[in-house]
Design a protein around this motif. Structure first.
Motif: not given
Length: 285
Positions: A29-35, A64-82
């Motif tokens: 559940d990547p959330v890596l932003r200040p808000g 939103h506090d579990h699926l954060d699109l900007p954080s996913l774009r920052r991480l660029r995971p090889a595989v994302l399970v949704t």
């Protein structure tokens, strides 16, 4: 060191696994932003180095506090399970990404190849609403959108049998009948449970666990190690000063309840703190 676990706040945890095929990083559940949305982060945002790169990312539900699109774009995971029903929308929102988006429905297990490493991901039921405001993707509570994940990584613990890591990422849930299905799905107790013990508001609804309820779940399922997460990180805008001990109490309270129930292995590492396991799955200092 075989497994290195770091809590980055809320439900975001990095799990670095040393396998015979090389290192593997799992992020929950990547959330890596200040808000985000109406929430702000109290501790500092994780440094880029702490969350750099990702082989496998898990998203438990669409809030939103579990699926954060900007954080996913920052991480660029090889595989994302949704969660089920969301992959087309997520793929569209990440349309410039090379990430492979995979759905896993409740009761399903997907055998994945993540950078040539075999990984099995099972989705378990969760008692939590899964809608996402303004996304066009909406589901009612208790349907297949909010899930927990059980992740099996072979070869993580070469000094013991079985040698696989069994990771239980609970995400967000309240109490419900069958909440300990992880035992049947995994065939044994998990090695590591990431257990939600709070939230971001002043109250908890029926779709969340408080520290006592979380400890009782752990007492039934007996993971070897359990980390309290989903607390002490986010708060509504302008209400940070009114949160009281919600920033400090839930994690220690969870550990205290597990001790009262005679359950070993619970550890409050604090945001930015680490749990390290050796080749036999035992905790390192």
């Amino acid at each position: 060191m075989a497994v290195d676990v770091t809590w980055l706040g809320h439900s975001t945890v990095t799990v670095d696994v040393r396998t015979p095929r090389g290192p593997l990083r799992v992020v929950t559940d990547p959330v890596l932003r200040p808000g985000l949305a109406h929430l702000r982060r109290r501790p500092r945002t994780p440094a880029p180095a702490a969350s750099a790169g990702c082989d496998l990312a898990l998203v438990s539900h669409l809030h939103h506090d579990h699926l954060d699109l900007p954080s996913l774009r920052r991480l660029r995971p090889a595989v994302l399970v949704t969660p089920p029903g969301s992959s087309d929308w997520v793929r569209w929102r990440l349309r410039r990404s090379a990430t492979q988006v995979v759905e896993v429905g409740v009761g399903q297990t997907r055998e994945l190849r993540v950078r040539d490493q075999p990984v099995a991901v099972t989705a378990l039921p969760a008692h939590h609403a899964g809608h996402r405001t303004g996304s066009g993707v909406s589901r009612a509570p208790l349907d297949a959108v909010a899930v927990e994940h059980l992740v099996r990584v072979p070869g993580a613990f070469p000094a013991r049998e079985p040698d696989d890591l069994l990771l239980w990422a609970i995400g967000d849930t309240g109490e419900f009948e069958g909440s300990d299905e992880v035992l049947g799905a995994g065939g044994r107790a998990p090695d590591l449970a990431l257990v939600p013990v709070g939230g971001w508001g002043h109250t908890l609804g029926p779709h969340h666990l408080d520290p006592r309820q979380a400890a009782e779940l752990v007492a039934r399922t007996r993971p070897a190690h359990s980390l309290p997460v989903h607390w002490g990180t986010l708060h509504p805008i302008a209400l940070g000063r009114t949160m009281g001990d919600r920033f400090t109490a839930p994690g220690p309270a969870f550990v205290a309840h597990t001790r009262r129930l005679g359950v070993p292995g619970a550890l409050d590492v604090g945001i930015g703190g680490r749990l390290r396991l050796d080749d036999a799955g035992e905790r390192l200092p």
